[in-house]
Scaffold this active site. Structure first.
Site, short mmCIF file in Angstrom:
data_model
loop_
_atom_site.label_atom_id
_atom_site.label_comp_id
_atom_site.label_asym_id
_atom_site.label_seq_id
_atom_site.Cartn_x
_atom_site.Cartn_y
_atom_site.Cartn_z
N LYS A 1 2.58 11.31 -32.12
CA LYS A 1 3.19 10.37 -33.08
C LYS A 1 2.19 9.26 -33.45
O LYS A 1 2.00 8.96 -34.62
CB LYS A 1 4.46 9.73 -32.49
CG LYS A 1 5.53 10.72 -32.07
CD LYS A 1 6.77 10.03 -31.55
CE LYS A 1 6.56 9.29 -30.23
NZ LYS A 1 6.15 10.15 -29.09
N ARG B 1 -5.32 11.63 -21.76
CA ARG B 1 -5.42 10.51 -22.73
C ARG B 1 -6.07 9.29 -22.08
O ARG B 1 -5.84 8.98 -20.92
CB ARG B 1 -4.02 10.13 -23.23
CG ARG B 1 -4.07 8.86 -24.09
CD ARG B 1 -2.82 8.62 -24.86
NE ARG B 1 -1.65 8.47 -24.04
CZ ARG B 1 -0.42 8.34 -24.53
NH1 ARG B 1 -0.23 8.38 -25.84
NH2 ARG B 1 0.60 8.20 -23.72
N ARG C 1 -3.29 5.14 -19.12
CA ARG C 1 -2.03 4.41 -19.09
C ARG C 1 -1.31 4.69 -17.78
O ARG C 1 -1.35 5.81 -17.30
CB ARG C 1 -1.15 4.85 -20.27
CG ARG C 1 -1.09 3.84 -21.38
CD ARG C 1 -0.50 4.39 -22.64
NE ARG C 1 0.90 4.83 -22.54
CZ ARG C 1 1.63 5.21 -23.58
NH1 ARG C 1 1.10 5.22 -24.79
NH2 ARG C 1 2.87 5.60 -23.42
N ARG D 1 9.19 11.23 -18.08
CA ARG D 1 9.31 10.86 -19.50
C ARG D 1 9.82 12.04 -20.32
O ARG D 1 10.60 11.88 -21.26
CB ARG D 1 7.96 10.39 -20.03
CG ARG D 1 7.59 9.01 -19.51
CD ARG D 1 6.11 8.74 -19.67
NE ARG D 1 5.69 8.62 -21.06
CZ ARG D 1 4.42 8.76 -21.45
NH1 ARG D 1 3.47 9.03 -20.58
NH2 ARG D 1 4.10 8.63 -22.71
#
Ligand code: AP5
Ligand code: ZN
Length: 210
Positions: free
Chosen positions: A13, A123, A156, A167
């Protein structure tokens, strides 16, 4: 154009929001980024949100609805905006409707759970400007250093494998029902997000023209 980007955590996204932002010159609003900034600055909202975010749970609806209400009232949103990561529950979508916000298109980026694991565990994000990288798919030129601002790139907290699983669970339970919600309005387009970034971008931009 008033646009919503739906999709699992790590579906892309944020990556596609950047592409659309350049293309249409409208702001991308990420509730995740706003919340992370609040955590970094130690504000009251940040202190409240931190434990939810670190564990992969959703922050309470009233907090994120408040963020969106405030942000959409700003001048730069008057000619359109991209919502990245909001709404994420049916009550959030209902709150958006109740604000009188008209949505033109909802794009749902679809990616299988196994691929999400790969993407999120690789990531890295810049701790200064928030730019996003991936160790395999989109490495920064210099390891650990942001191409845009030279800041340090880090993992993160919620991108650790166990938290990614949580999640994904939260996504399937609480966010996926929004597909039905927007399908009924006739505004939903599903975009295949499994392939390379450029492929997803091409499909996303095509969906905007349809
Ligand atoms: P948020 O920041 O919104 O996280 P998320 O939805 O989990 O989404 P991500 O940012 O992890 O993924 P993305 O889909 O943007 O993917 P990206 O483009 O980075 O939310 C974080 C937390 O805040 C939530 O858990 C919750 O606690 C709270 N929160 C936020 N909004 C809320 C709300 N409305 N209500 C309640 N709580 C809320 O891509 C991922 C990686 O893959 C990157 O490394 C990227 O380079 C790579 N990549 C992207 N596309 C491709 C591709 N096509 N091929 C290969 N790699 C790719
Ligand atoms: Zn940076």
């Amino acid at each position: 154009m008033n646009l919503i980007l739906l999709g699992a955590p790590g579906a892309g996204k944020g990556t596609q929001a950047e592409v659309i932002c350049d293309h249409l010159q409208i702001p991308a609003i990420s509730t995740g980024n706003v919340l992370r900034e609040a955590v970094k600055n130690g504000t009251e909202m940040g202190l409240k949100a931190k434990s939810f975010m670190d564990s992969g749970a959703l922050v309470p609806d009233e907090v994120v609805i408040g963020i969106i209400k405030e942000r959409l009232a700003m001048d730069d949103c008057q000619n359109g905006f991209i919502l990245d990561g909001f709404p994420r529950t049916v009550p959030q979508a209902e709150a958006l409707d109740a604000m009188g916000v008209k949505i033109d298109k909802v794009i749902d980026i679809e990616v299988a759970d196994e691929k999400i694991m790969q993407r999120l565990s690789g990531r890295r994000v810049c701790q200064d400007c928030g730019a996003s990288y991936h160790v395999d798919y989109k490495p920064s030129k210099e390891d650990g250093k942001c191409d845009k601002c030279g800041g340090q790139t880090v993992q993160r907290k919620d991108d650790h494998p166990d938290t990614i699983k949580d999640r994904l669970h939260v996504y399937h339970e609480q966010t996926e029902p929004l597909k039905d919600y927007y399908e009924k309005t006739g505004k939903l387009t599903i975009v295949e997000g499994q392939e390379e970034v450029a492929d997803t971008s091409a499909l996303t931009l095509k969906a905007l023209e349809a």
